[in-house]
Design a protein around this motif. Structure first.
Motif, PDB file in Angstrom:
ATOM      1  N   LEU C  19      56.498   7.881  20.844  1.00 22.54           N
ATOM      2  CA  LEU C  19      57.667   8.624  21.342  1.00 22.54           C
ATOM      3  C   LEU C  19      58.936   8.156  20.628  1.00 22.54           C
ATOM      4  O   LEU C  19      59.791   8.965  20.258  1.00 22.54           O
ATOM      5  CB  LEU C  19      57.804   8.440  22.858  1.00 22.54           C
ATOM      6  CG  LEU C  19      56.791   9.251  23.676  1.00 22.54           C
ATOM      7  CD1 LEU C  19      56.896   8.892  25.156  1.00 22.54           C
ATOM      8  CD2 LEU C  19      57.032  10.755  23.480  1.00 22.54           C
ATOM      9  N   ARG C  23      61.272  10.466  18.336  1.00 20.28           N
ATOM     10  CA  ARG C  23      62.693  10.647  18.649  1.00 20.28           C
ATOM     11  C   ARG C  23      63.544  10.366  17.410  1.00 20.28           C
ATOM     12  O   ARG C  23      64.535  11.041  17.148  1.00 20.28           O
ATOM     13  CB  ARG C  23      63.124   9.711  19.796  1.00 20.28           C
ATOM     14  CG  ARG C  23      63.004  10.369  21.169  1.00 20.28           C
ATOM     15  CD  ARG C  23      63.732   9.576  22.253  1.00 20.28           C
ATOM     16  NE  ARG C  23      63.182   8.239  22.404  1.00 20.28           N
ATOM     17  CZ  ARG C  23      62.201   7.889  23.251  1.00 20.28           C
ATOM     18  NH1 ARG C  23      61.681   8.782  24.046  1.00 20.28           N
ATOM     19  NH2 ARG C  23      61.772   6.654  23.311  1.00 20.28           N
ATOM     20  N   GLU C  26      63.260  13.353  15.277  1.00 19.45           N
ATOM     21  CA  GLU C  26      64.140  14.407  15.830  1.00 19.45           C
ATOM     22  C   GLU C  26      65.591  14.127  15.397  1.00 19.45           C
ATOM     23  O   GLU C  26      66.326  15.040  14.995  1.00 19.45           O
ATOM     24  CB  GLU C  26      64.040  14.419  17.360  1.00 19.45           C
ATOM     25  CG  GLU C  26      64.806  15.567  18.008  1.00 19.45           C
ATOM     26  CD  GLU C  26      65.016  15.361  19.517  1.00 19.45           C
ATOM     27  OE1 GLU C  26      64.215  14.644  20.153  1.00 19.45           O
ATOM     28  OE2 GLU C  26      66.004  15.904  20.035  1.00 19.45           O
TER      29      GLU C  26
ATOM     30  N   ARG D  30      60.803  17.830  19.005  1.00 17.25           N
ATOM     31  CA  ARG D  30      60.859  17.675  20.456  1.00 17.25           C
ATOM     32  C   ARG D  30      59.532  18.114  21.087  1.00 17.25           C
ATOM     33  O   ARG D  30      59.043  17.488  22.019  1.00 17.25           O
ATOM     34  CB  ARG D  30      62.017  18.489  21.033  1.00 17.25           C
ATOM     35  CG  ARG D  30      63.205  17.597  21.433  1.00 17.25           C
ATOM     36  CD  ARG D  30      64.172  18.350  22.322  1.00 17.25           C
ATOM     37  NE  ARG D  30      64.500  19.635  21.758  1.00 17.25           N
ATOM     38  CZ  ARG D  30      65.514  19.851  20.905  1.00 17.25           C
ATOM     39  NH1 ARG D  30      66.305  18.863  20.549  1.00 17.25           N
ATOM     40  NH2 ARG D  30      65.729  21.052  20.422  1.00 17.25           N
ATOM     41  N   GLY D  31      58.958  19.184  20.549  1.00 13.95           N
ATOM     42  CA  GLY D  31      57.664  19.659  21.049  1.00 13.95           C
ATOM     43  C   GLY D  31      56.579  18.589  20.889  1.00 13.95           C
ATOM     44  O   GLY D  31      55.731  18.399  21.765  1.00 13.95           O
ATOM     45  N   GLN D  33      57.072  15.366  20.933  1.00 11.49           N
ATOM     46  CA  GLN D  33      57.294  14.343  21.969  1.00 11.49           C
ATOM     47  C   GLN D  33      56.706  14.783  23.303  1.00 11.49           C
ATOM     48  O   GLN D  33      56.088  13.987  24.012  1.00 11.49           O
ATOM     49  CB  GLN D  33      58.795  14.090  22.134  1.00 11.49           C
ATOM     50  CG  GLN D  33      59.418  13.350  20.966  1.00 11.49           C
ATOM     51  CD  GLN D  33      60.934  13.403  20.994  1.00 11.49           C
ATOM     52  OE1 GLN D  33      61.561  12.948  21.926  1.00 11.49           O
ATOM     53  NE2 GLN D  33      61.529  13.989  19.978  1.00 11.49           N
ATOM     54  N   LYS D  34      56.888  16.067  23.599  1.00 10.70           N
ATOM     55  CA  LYS D  34      56.356  16.588  24.859  1.00 10.70           C
ATOM     56  C   LYS D  34      54.817  16.484  24.863  1.00 10.70           C
ATOM     57  O   LYS D  34      54.217  16.122  25.874  1.00 10.70           O
ATOM     58  CB  LYS D  34      56.789  18.052  25.005  1.00 10.70           C
ATOM     59  CG  LYS D  34      56.637  18.600  26.416  1.00 10.70           C
ATOM     60  CD  LYS D  34      57.522  19.846  26.622  1.00 10.70           C
ATOM     61  CE  LYS D  34      57.226  20.518  27.958  1.00 10.70           C
ATOM     62  NZ  LYS D  34      55.982  21.331  27.939  1.00 10.70           N
ATOM     63  N   GLU D  37      53.969  12.886  25.405  1.00  5.77           N
ATOM     64  CA  GLU D  37      54.318  12.607  26.810  1.00  5.77           C
ATOM     65  C   GLU D  37      53.216  13.104  27.744  1.00  5.77           C
ATOM     66  O   GLU D  37      52.786  12.396  28.648  1.00  5.77           O
ATOM     67  CB  GLU D  37      55.629  13.368  27.097  1.00  5.77           C
ATOM     68  CG  GLU D  37      56.409  12.888  28.285  1.00  5.77           C
ATOM     69  CD  GLU D  37      57.164  11.608  27.987  1.00  5.77           C
ATOM     70  OE1 GLU D  37      56.623  10.533  28.330  1.00  5.77           O
ATOM     71  OE2 GLU D  37      58.284  11.682  27.419  1.00  5.77           O
ATOM     72  N   GLU D  38      52.768  14.334  27.510  1.00  9.08           N
ATOM     73  CA  GLU D  38      51.749  14.951  28.381  1.00  9.08           C
ATOM     74  C   GLU D  38      50.329  14.589  27.948  1.00  9.08           C
ATOM     75  O   GLU D  38      49.364  15.172  28.432  1.00  9.08           O
ATOM     76  CB  GLU D  38      51.926  16.476  28.374  1.00  9.08           C
ATOM     77  CG  GLU D  38      53.268  16.924  28.953  1.00  9.08           C
ATOM     78  CD  GLU D  38      53.487  18.426  28.829  1.00  9.08           C
ATOM     79  OE1 GLU D  38      52.646  19.098  28.181  1.00  9.08           O
ATOM     80  OE2 GLU D  38      54.492  18.932  29.369  1.00  9.08           O
ATOM     81  N   LYS D  40      48.520  15.140  25.250  1.00  8.66           N
ATOM     82  CA  LYS D  40      47.703  16.210  24.689  1.00  8.66           C
ATOM     83  C   LYS D  40      46.685  15.634  23.694  1.00  8.66           C
ATOM     84  O   LYS D  40      46.812  14.496  23.232  1.00  8.66           O
ATOM     85  CB  LYS D  40      48.579  17.246  23.968  1.00  8.66           C
ATOM     86  CG  LYS D  40      49.555  17.957  24.894  1.00  8.66           C
ATOM     87  CD  LYS D  40      48.835  18.924  25.805  1.00  8.66           C
ATOM     88  CE  LYS D  40      49.821  19.784  26.614  1.00  8.66           C
ATOM     89  NZ  LYS D  40      49.272  20.178  27.914  1.00  8.66           N
TER      90      LYS D  40
END
Lengths: 100, 100, 100, 100
Positions: C19, C23, C26, D30-31, D33-34, D37-38, D40
């Motif tokens: 992460l 970031r 990003e 950002r996608g 990171q999501k 985070e989740e 996947k």
């Protein structure tokens, strides 16, 4: 002799150098065949493939640099449509290299 | 013959196919020398270099796939430290390919 | 808890690290927008694009390494068709990385 | 007119287009990171990384093309040492792109 016989290809001045590098690359291709023939370990073969790819890339970058410095500069100095054509062609060659 | 003499290298089953592809790549290296020798246009040489790089990459991806399916799977099934070693080695080979 | 709820995704153990790296990537994308906004010199923008591409590649190689060490090894140990499936999938992901 | 109004950066004419593409790339970061985070699946994350790398490469090739067509051509037309400098700089940027 007429002007038409004068080559402007950028790499001509280093022709022997490029031929030497390409002969070495040809030798690497033969070396890879020998490794497969003798059933060498995959990872060692892959290491040689990476080295050969880098050698090829380096030849390409050299040729491209000389192309920009000779053919493209020559066309820009001469002006006209040929310059645009040459620049478009160079950009396409760069894209092929970056994507390969 | 003992079992120890049996090679497990993944590509062995397709040895002839790999040799054929590598011979073609060797031919491309010779073709490039001819183009430089005959002072062909830089952009046409670069197009051939891109094609040759793609052919080499494709050989590498094939060898890597068979390596994962044979050597790495074999080591994992056998268990122990060798599996870790093989996986580390494969990751390093992949990184070299991605970065070359 | 059933076993099904246990995630085996290899990167989970280093989730925070990934992460953080994403970031930063990003942030690099935002920095590039600022450079274009402020009409910075093309070559300086390209240098940043190369740095960002390398950072992305490095994330990909890390994820792939953990995927091989966890998901693929797990599937091979479990045996059966899933192992083949996972190996095929991994090879395809490697090919996409090498070719991009 | 003041000097400040003379911009020679090739991409300026398409500034909005580049900003739009870079914002999309920021969104991809950002996608990712999501997805992490989740938690996947790794392979799906890698597919997105490859797509993002391609988008970045495409921005780089566009900027480079405009740089050659504007800054480099301008310097060649102006003549002198600056042209050599610009060509050297462009070749180095191309090499960084090909090798990244």
């Amino acid at each position: 002799m007429t002007e038409a016989t004068t080559s402007h290809h950028g790499y001509i001045g280093h022709k022997d150098d490029y031929l030497k590098r390409l002969r070495r690359i040809e030798g690497q291709a033969r070396g890879l065949q020998k490794m497969v023939e003798e059933e060498k370990y995959c990872i060692d073969i892959l290491t040689q493939v990476s080295a050969m790819t880098k050698a090829l890339q380096s030849v390409a970058l050299g040729l491209l640099d000389e192309h920009l410095n000779h053919c493209v500069v020559g066309a820009v100095e001469a002006g006209g449509e040929e310059a645009d054509e040459k620049l478009k062609e160079a950009s396409q060659a760069i894209a092929r290299l970056v994507r390969s």
